[in-house]
Write an enzyme that holds these catalytic residues in place. Structure first.
Site, PDB file in Angstrom:
ATOM      1  N   GLY A  19       0.731  -1.146  -0.157  1.00 54.26           N
ATOM      2  CA  GLY A  19       0.024   0.014   0.036  1.00 54.26           C
ATOM      3  C   GLY A  19       0.716   1.236  -0.029  1.00 54.26           C
ATOM      4  CB  ALA A  20       4.318   1.900  -1.152  1.00 59.06           C
TER       5      ALA A  20
ATOM      6  CB  SER B 158      -2.250   6.926  -1.204  1.00 55.60           C
ATOM      7  OG  SER B 158      -3.019   5.880  -0.396  1.00 55.60           O
ATOM      8  N   GLY B 159      -0.774   7.832   1.060  1.00 52.99           N
ATOM      9  CA  GLY B 159      -0.933   7.982   2.558  1.00 52.99           C
ATOM     10  C   GLY B 159       0.549   7.552   3.232  1.00 52.99           C
TER      11      GLY B 159
ATOM     12  N   GLY C 224       1.982   4.823   3.689  1.00 52.50           N
ATOM     13  CA  GLY C 224       3.089   3.973   3.070  1.00 52.50           C
ATOM     14  C   GLY C 224       3.692   4.612   1.909  1.00 52.50           C
TER      15      GLY C 224
ATOM     16  CB  SER D 112      -4.995   1.399  14.367  1.00 53.97           C
ATOM     17  OG  SER D 112      -5.466   2.586  14.605  1.00 53.97           O
TER      18      SER D 112
ATOM     19  CE1 TYR E 163      -8.600   0.543   9.357  1.00 50.63           C
ATOM     20  CE2 TYR E 163      -8.964   1.450  11.251  1.00 50.63           C
ATOM     21  CZ  TYR E 163      -8.129   1.032  10.561  1.00 50.63           C
ATOM     22  OH  TYR E 163      -7.089   2.059  10.568  1.00 50.63           O
TER      23      TYR E 163
HETATM   24  P1  NDP Z   1      -4.537   5.074   2.695  1.00 51.08           P
HETATM   25  O1  NDP Z   1      -5.959   4.790   2.311  1.00 51.08           O
HETATM   26  O2  NDP Z   1      -4.052   6.301   2.253  1.00 51.08           O
HETATM   27  O3  NDP Z   1      -3.514   3.994   2.143  1.00 51.08           O
HETATM   28  C1  NDP Z   1      -3.979   2.549   2.259  1.00 51.08           C
HETATM   29  C2  NDP Z   1      -2.990   1.965   1.187  1.00 51.08           C
HETATM   30  O4  NDP Z   1      -3.536   0.525   1.225  1.00 51.08           O
HETATM   31  C3  NDP Z   1      -3.507   2.475  -0.330  1.00 51.08           C
HETATM   32  O5  NDP Z   1      -2.313   2.619  -0.986  1.00 51.08           O
HETATM   33  C4  NDP Z   1      -4.176   1.443  -0.987  1.00 51.08           C
HETATM   34  O6  NDP Z   1      -3.902   1.146  -2.407  1.00 51.08           O
HETATM   35  C5  NDP Z   1      -3.859   0.043  -0.151  1.00 51.08           C
HETATM   36  N1  NDP Z   1      -4.492  -0.784  -0.308  1.00 51.08           N
HETATM   37  C6  NDP Z   1      -5.944  -1.123   0.126  1.00 51.08           C
HETATM   38  N2  NDP Z   1      -6.549  -2.251  -0.450  1.00 51.08           N
HETATM   39  C7  NDP Z   1      -5.502  -3.042  -1.087  1.00 51.08           C
HETATM   40  C8  NDP Z   1      -5.388  -4.362  -1.887  1.00 51.08           C
HETATM   41  N3  NDP Z   1      -6.359  -5.213  -1.690  1.00 51.08           N
HETATM   42  N4  NDP Z   1      -4.050  -4.823  -2.072  1.00 51.08           N
HETATM   43  C9  NDP Z   1      -2.890  -3.643  -2.132  1.00 51.08           C
HETATM   44  N5  NDP Z   1      -2.966  -2.630  -1.674  1.00 51.08           N
HETATM   45  C10 NDP Z   1      -4.302  -2.254  -0.975  1.00 51.08           C
HETATM   46  O7  NDP Z   1      -4.412   5.010   4.153  1.00 51.08           O
HETATM   47  P2  NDP Z   1      -3.409   5.252   5.542  1.00 51.08           P
HETATM   48  O8  NDP Z   1      -2.083   5.455   4.971  1.00 51.08           O
HETATM   49  O9  NDP Z   1      -4.040   6.149   6.351  1.00 51.08           O
HETATM   50  O10 NDP Z   1      -3.262   3.860   5.869  1.00 51.08           O
HETATM   51  C11 NDP Z   1      -1.920   2.995   5.933  1.00 51.08           C
HETATM   52  C12 NDP Z   1      -2.143   2.303   7.275  1.00 51.08           C
HETATM   53  O11 NDP Z   1      -1.957   3.192   8.563  1.00 51.08           O
HETATM   54  C13 NDP Z   1      -3.301   1.458   7.506  1.00 51.08           C
HETATM   55  O12 NDP Z   1      -2.625   0.012   7.943  1.00 51.08           O
HETATM   56  C14 NDP Z   1      -4.059   1.949   8.607  1.00 51.08           C
HETATM   57  O13 NDP Z   1      -4.751   1.170   9.412  1.00 51.08           O
HETATM   58  C15 NDP Z   1      -2.842   2.686   9.514  1.00 51.08           C
HETATM   59  N6  NDP Z   1      -3.413   3.872  10.178  1.00 51.08           N
HETATM   60  C16 NDP Z   1      -3.773   4.895   9.504  1.00 51.08           C
HETATM   61  C17 NDP Z   1      -4.260   5.962  10.423  1.00 51.08           C
HETATM   62  C18 NDP Z   1      -4.719   7.291  10.077  1.00 51.08           C
HETATM   63  O14 NDP Z   1      -4.913   8.081  10.950  1.00 51.08           O
HETATM   64  N7  NDP Z   1      -4.630   7.287   8.921  1.00 51.08           N
HETATM   65  C19 NDP Z   1      -4.115   5.930  11.944  1.00 51.08           C
HETATM   66  C20 NDP Z   1      -3.544   4.696  12.358  1.00 51.08           C
HETATM   67  C21 NDP Z   1      -3.161   3.675  11.323  1.00 51.08           C
HETATM   68  P3  NDP Z   1      -4.698   2.390  -3.296  1.00 51.08           P
HETATM   69  O15 NDP Z   1      -3.786   3.297  -3.512  1.00 51.08           O
HETATM   70  O16 NDP Z   1      -4.720   1.401  -4.660  1.00 51.08           O
HETATM   71  O17 NDP Z   1      -6.165   2.451  -2.876  1.00 51.08           O
END
Ligand code: NDP
Length: 315
Positions: A9-10, A12-13, A15, A142, A190
């Protein structure tokens, strides 16, 4: 040589921010394990990661077949594996009905937990074989799964119960789509998946740390209220959540800062302790945080491991 790190999941966000932080050190080659190849390439370019510091490899965690293919493709690349970061996640808080992975598991637990569980198990041998001074397997956790915190007490709370839904296949047909066997709730699914992530990290530690020297760790990077994770939420929530976290709870952290924190857990020689759930205080100093009763329940972790093994076809 450079270290090689796989980040799921690199695209976006968190990653992406972590990929950028590690690539910029010049000491890491980042393998971006993503379901959308083009999006990942564009994302890498948009934050200025240079060509020699990353590659994109296709991985869809919602398909166990894809997870197996990814492991094979990675192996064929001939790169050693020095760190694996299980970061990708889906969050479906407004879903009224469950949706499912290719193998028919409820999508949040199927993606966030089962896909990563299989991936980590398949790549454990690769990590073992690496001659890098530190080898790490990081699973992003989380606060929301931790009922010993304020955030973790916002209903619906995480609760895996006796795992009856998971043991039944989590498919909404023979069994419930929820781990505890209850009615479907996307927000709870989740949180449950995040408890699974934290239990899995600890079970890996118990089973493999001594034998392999691999560091197993989890973390709560802070509330990154701006990421795509909240893309399925109602518009009003998406509008108000970032300022709420910034000014009211003060738990807000930018994507860049959170990426720096995860990068630290991947590469900082002082954070090599295994079995730890890292968090950061207001001065951005890391500390070993306490997990909730359920998220540190060793018996549940063992049971979760065994049930998950069956579901992903390892047992
Ligand atoms: P994002 O939605 O920005 O990133 C999630 C990533 O996961 C995206 O790159 C997405 O891909 C990928 N993804 C989703 N489904 C799949 C799949 N089936 N196969 C491969 N990749 C997939 O969210 P965050 O950056 O916020 O989340 C990242 C981590 O941080 C998660 O584990 C979340 O639980 C954790 N987290 C986030 C917090 C927050 O406040 N945001 C707080 C605590 C923990 P695509 O780009 O294609 O959609």
């Amino acid at each position: 040589r450079k270290g090689n790190v796989i980040i799921t999941g690199a695209s976006s966000g968190l990653g992406l921010a972590t990929a950028k932080a590690l690539a910029e050190t010049g000491e890491w080659h980042v393998i971006m394990a993503c379901r959308n190849f083009l999006k990942a390439e564009k994302a890498a370019k948009s934050v200025g990661i240079t060509k020699e510091n990353y590659s994109v490899m296709h991985l869809d965690l919602a398909s166990l077949e894809s997870v197996r293919q990814f492991a094979n493709t990675f192996r064929r690349s001939g790169r050693p594996l020095d760190a694996l970061v299980c970061n990708a996640a889906v969050y479906l808080p407004t879903a009224k009905e469950p949706t499912y992975t290719a193998e028919g598991f409820e999508l949040s637990v199927g993606t966030n937990h089962l896909g990563h569980f299989l991936l980590a198990r398949l790549l454990l041998d690769d990590l073992k074989q690496s001659d890098y001074p530190y080898k790490r397997l990081i699973i992003v956790g989380s606060i929301t799964g931790n009922t010993n915190t304020l955030a973790g007490n916002v209903p619906p709370k995480a609760n895996l119960g006796d795992l009856r839904g998971l043991a039944g296949g989590l498919n909404g047909i023979q069994s419930s789509a929820m781990i505890d066997g209850g009615d479907f709730d996307g927000a709870k699914a989740y949180k449950d998946s995040k408890v699974c992530n934290m239990l899995t990290m600890q079970e890996f530690h118990r089973r493999y740390h001594e034998e392999t020297g691999i560091t197993f760790a989890s973390l709560y990077p802070g509330c990154i209220a701006t990421t795509g994770l909240f893309r399925e939420h109602i518009p009003l929530f998406r509008l108000l959540f970032p300022p709420f976290q910034k000014y009211i709870t003060k738990g807000y952290v930018s994507e860049e800062e959170a990426g720096g924190r995860l990068a630290q857990v991947v590469s900082d020689p002082s954070l090599i302790k295994s079995g730890v759930y890292w968090s950061w205080n207001k001065n951005s100093e890391s500390f070993e945080n306490q997990l909730s009763k359920e998220a540190s329940d060793a018996e549940k972790a063992r049971k979760l491991w065994e049930v998950s093994e069956k579901l992903v076809g390892l047992a």
